[in-house]
Design a protein around this motif. Sequence first.
Motif, PDB file in Angstrom:
ATOM      1  N   ARG A 201     -11.596 -18.238 -16.361  1.00 33.63           N
ATOM      2  CA  ARG A 201     -11.779 -18.947 -15.101  1.00 33.63           C
ATOM      3  C   ARG A 201     -11.553 -20.452 -15.228  1.00 33.63           C
ATOM      4  NH1 ARG A 201     -17.340 -16.088 -12.765  1.00 33.63           N
ATOM      5  NH2 ARG A 201     -16.554 -13.935 -12.767  1.00 33.63           N
ATOM      6  N   ALA A 202     -11.489 -20.949 -16.459  1.00 37.97           N
ATOM      7  CA  ALA A 202     -11.302 -22.374 -16.689  1.00 37.97           C
ATOM      8  C   ALA A 202      -9.860 -22.777 -16.416  1.00 37.97           C
ATOM      9  CB  ALA A 202     -11.684 -22.717 -18.131  1.00 37.97           C
ATOM     10  N   PRO A 203      -9.597 -24.056 -16.195  1.00 38.09           N
ATOM     11  CA  PRO A 203      -8.217 -24.511 -15.999  1.00 38.09           C
ATOM     12  C   PRO A 203      -7.322 -24.037 -17.144  1.00 38.09           C
ATOM     13  CG  PRO A 203      -9.742 -26.274 -15.485  1.00 38.09           C
ATOM     14  CD  PRO A 203     -10.563 -25.161 -16.067  1.00 38.09           C
ATOM     15  N   GLY A 204      -6.195 -23.447 -16.799  1.00 43.11           N
ATOM     16  CA  GLY A 204      -5.298 -22.889 -17.799  1.00 43.11           C
ATOM     17  C   GLY A 204      -5.563 -21.434 -18.097  1.00 43.11           C
ATOM     18  N   GLY A 205      -6.725 -20.922 -17.644  1.00 39.98           N
ATOM     19  CA  GLY A 205      -7.053 -19.518 -17.850  1.00 39.98           C
ATOM     20  C   GLY A 205      -6.315 -18.630 -16.869  1.00 39.98           C
ATOM     21  N   LYS A 206      -6.172 -17.360 -17.221  1.00 41.12           N
ATOM     22  CA  LYS A 206      -5.361 -16.461 -16.401  1.00 41.12           C
ATOM     23  C   LYS A 206      -5.981 -16.150 -15.042  1.00 41.12           C
ATOM     24  CE  LYS A 206      -7.106 -12.265 -18.717  1.00 41.12           C
ATOM     25  NZ  LYS A 206      -6.704 -11.042 -19.469  1.00 41.12           N
ATOM     26  N   HIS A 207      -7.299 -16.379 -14.886  1.00 49.70           N
ATOM     27  CA  HIS A 207      -7.945 -16.098 -13.607  1.00 49.70           C
ATOM     28  C   HIS A 207      -8.395 -17.367 -12.883  1.00 49.70           C
ATOM     29  CE1 HIS A 207      -7.722 -11.911 -14.510  1.00 49.70           C
ATOM     30  NE2 HIS A 207      -8.649 -11.935 -15.458  1.00 49.70           N
ATOM     31  N   PHE A 208      -7.890 -18.507 -13.308  1.00 51.08           N
ATOM     32  CA  PHE A 208      -8.332 -19.765 -12.710  1.00 51.08           C
ATOM     33  C   PHE A 208      -8.085 -19.793 -11.203  1.00 51.08           C
ATOM     34  CE2 PHE A 208      -7.179 -24.144 -11.358  1.00 51.08           C
ATOM     35  CZ  PHE A 208      -8.445 -24.712 -11.467  1.00 51.08           C
ATOM     36  N   GLU A 209      -6.924 -19.337 -10.759  1.00 46.49           N
ATOM     37  CA  GLU A 209      -6.580 -19.426  -9.343  1.00 46.49           C
ATOM     38  C   GLU A 209      -7.235 -18.331  -8.498  1.00 46.49           C
ATOM     39  OE1 GLU A 209      -2.534 -20.062  -8.360  1.00 46.49           O
ATOM     40  OE2 GLU A 209      -2.212 -21.586  -9.883  1.00 46.49           O
ATOM     41  N   LEU A 352     -28.353 -35.998  -4.725  1.00 46.78           N
ATOM     42  CA  LEU A 352     -27.639 -35.873  -5.988  1.00 46.78           C
ATOM     43  C   LEU A 352     -26.177 -35.562  -5.692  1.00 46.78           C
ATOM     44  CD1 LEU A 352     -27.999 -35.702  -9.122  1.00 46.78           C
ATOM     45  CD2 LEU A 352     -28.346 -33.247  -8.812  1.00 46.78           C
ATOM     46  N   VAL A 353     -25.282 -36.280  -6.322  1.00 42.02           N
ATOM     47  CA  VAL A 353     -23.841 -36.074  -6.166  1.00 42.02           C
ATOM     48  C   VAL A 353     -23.301 -35.548  -7.479  1.00 42.02           C
ATOM     49  CG1 VAL A 353     -21.630 -37.160  -5.599  1.00 42.02           C
ATOM     50  CG2 VAL A 353     -23.748 -38.039  -4.578  1.00 42.02           C
ATOM     51  N   ARG A 354     -22.689 -34.365  -7.476  1.00 44.23           N
ATOM     52  CA  ARG A 354     -22.197 -33.794  -8.733  1.00 44.23           C
ATOM     53  C   ARG A 354     -21.060 -32.816  -8.461  1.00 44.23           C
ATOM     54  NH1 ARG A 354     -27.629 -30.246 -10.103  1.00 44.23           N
ATOM     55  NH2 ARG A 354     -27.502 -28.797  -8.354  1.00 44.23           N
ATOM     56  N   SER A 355     -20.159 -32.720  -9.416  1.00 43.31           N
ATOM     57  CA  SER A 355     -19.056 -31.770  -9.275  1.00 43.31           C
ATOM     58  C   SER A 355     -19.537 -30.375  -9.661  1.00 43.31           C
ATOM     59  CB  SER A 355     -17.874 -32.177 -10.164  1.00 43.31           C
ATOM     60  OG  SER A 355     -18.238 -32.133 -11.530  1.00 43.31           O
ATOM     61  N   ARG A 356     -18.876 -29.380  -9.113  1.00 50.51           N
ATOM     62  CA  ARG A 356     -19.157 -27.997  -9.484  1.00 50.51           C
ATOM     63  C   ARG A 356     -18.229 -27.617 -10.624  1.00 50.51           C
ATOM     64  NH1 ARG A 356     -23.678 -26.106  -8.328  1.00 50.51           N
ATOM     65  NH2 ARG A 356     -22.850 -24.004  -8.360  1.00 50.51           N
ATOM     66  N   HIS A 357     -18.797 -27.133 -11.721  1.00 47.27           N
ATOM     67  CA  HIS A 357     -17.985 -26.755 -12.873  1.00 47.27           C
ATOM     68  C   HIS A 357     -16.958 -25.695 -12.467  1.00 47.27           C
ATOM     69  CE1 HIS A 357     -20.702 -28.789 -15.752  1.00 47.27           C
ATOM     70  NE2 HIS A 357     -21.620 -28.478 -14.859  1.00 47.27           N
ATOM     71  N   HIS A 358     -15.717 -25.865 -12.909  1.00 45.87           N
ATOM     72  CA  HIS A 358     -14.672 -24.889 -12.578  1.00 45.87           C
ATOM     73  C   HIS A 358     -15.049 -23.498 -13.089  1.00 45.87           C
ATOM     74  CE1 HIS A 358     -11.682 -27.009 -10.445  1.00 45.87           C
ATOM     75  NE2 HIS A 358     -11.287 -27.800 -11.421  1.00 45.87           N
ATOM     76  N   ALA A 359     -15.510 -23.427 -14.331  1.00 45.69           N
ATOM     77  CA  ALA A 359     -15.910 -22.143 -14.900  1.00 45.69           C
ATOM     78  C   ALA A 359     -17.415 -22.168 -15.089  1.00 45.69           C
ATOM     79  CB  ALA A 359     -15.201 -21.893 -16.225  1.00 45.69           C
ATOM     80  N   ARG A 360     -18.119 -21.640 -14.147  1.00 43.80           N
ATOM     81  CA  ARG A 360     -19.586 -21.581 -14.206  1.00 43.80           C
ATOM     82  C   ARG A 360     -19.987 -20.112 -14.123  1.00 43.80           C
ATOM     83  NH1 ARG A 360     -24.172 -24.868 -12.935  1.00 43.80           N
ATOM     84  NH2 ARG A 360     -25.876 -23.644 -12.028  1.00 43.80           N
ATOM     85  N   LEU A 361     -20.554 -19.590 -15.174  1.00 44.29           N
ATOM     86  CA  LEU A 361     -20.873 -18.163 -15.224  1.00 44.29           C
ATOM     87  C   LEU A 361     -22.267 -17.982 -15.797  1.00 44.29           C
ATOM     88  CD1 LEU A 361     -18.476 -15.308 -16.200  1.00 44.29           C
ATOM     89  CD2 LEU A 361     -20.818 -15.313 -17.050  1.00 44.29           C
TER      90      LEU A 361
END
Length: 449
Positions: A201-209, A352-361
Amino acid sequence: MSADKKRQKLISAELKRVDGAAPETQPVLDKHQKMAGSPFQFLRGSAQIFYADLAAGSLKLPEQLLQAPLTRIVGDCHLANFGFLTEEGSYGDTVIWAPNDYDDAAEGHAAFDLARFCVSLFLVADYLEGLGAGRYRSAEVFKVQKPPRKKDATRAAEGFLKCYRKALKKTALDPEKRDKAVKRFDKDHFLRKPLDKAKARAPGGKHFEKKSSVAKLAVRTRGGFRFDPENSKLAPVEPALADELEDVFRPYLDDAVLDVSRRLGAGTGSLSVERYYFLVGPAGETDGEAFRETHVVEIKQQREAALVHHFANLSPVNRMNPAHLTVDCQRRMMRRPDLVLDEAVWNGVHWLVRSRHHARLTVDPEDLLEADRPAMALKDYAKACGVALARTHSRGDRRSVRFERVMADALADKAEDLVDAAREYADQVVSDHSRLCEMIRKDGDEHAA
């Protein structure tokens, strides 16, 4: 007043203080309904009661553990508040295993985190066994064959503390160890499959999109990426409010604001907290490169950390406003904290201002039942958390290793006593859960009559 009535009064008062309504209030809050699902869910939604009991001496921890220097702690440390995430929020692609919720982080005794996590192990074992026995229910159907028992939770707690202590000792000898990450597991380890799933799920991973955090929330339109209007976790924001939100929080965002939504029902402890999502990225572009740069930023109303009310004088650090304290702790405790991480004041409230992790599991307790040996899976899970938590605590003070030395020595003598205290307190939480269910059911019956 009987002891049972006093306990019921404490539970009601503490829940009302934090959530704004007592469990007897009609209609019953969604949060309290969720807490009634199991003692483990009750623990997740009632950190303030845990600290009330510590302050009152109802839960007694070995004094030797409380002699270690204070450090930054997770605050609401339990099994479901660990998981896989991408470092640097939505800017990195390295997946690690670590604590993933710092909303109750503060300066405090490391033993508070250790005890709460061990309590959660006993309650997870109780929950999984209760699914099979029909005491508890789950939204999904699971095949319950050999759930972990209380003795298995004891072994998991012992393994957790052993690995925690071992990691502290390594850092005491080599301070650079505190910046190592837990990011690899053997192929037979329970967490290996979830790790592979998170990496995909991370950037560059096969299921990212398809499976990343942003992919689950956004859709591609002719005008660019927007939040999915069919997503049940999101609700539209009125145009005037959306404009106000963008005006207030735009300085904290690093790209164009593509869309704004209200986030519905997240977590247990924070279920009643107001929060919004910004979809941020290149404007008007829809190709793969633009999607890689698109991410979600959360704006969350921040409440006082759970321990602060009952331990107001524990540390002057905890006098920071709630959002500032969370940001400060997260920046110290994470190896590579989110690059979008800040605080702001809007309408007299700290956000609180924070980004959501791309791959959060997150690995849910029920996932343990899918393992060939759930008891061993629980122990492996706990040991991984022990290593990650030790390094997280160690980052509270990078100038010395006094904390590591003192805490490791204390655990050598008092780990068994800590496990015993956690086991006993878990029984208290089971009783408290029953009281909550009675309060909700009794009041509902009276209204029905």
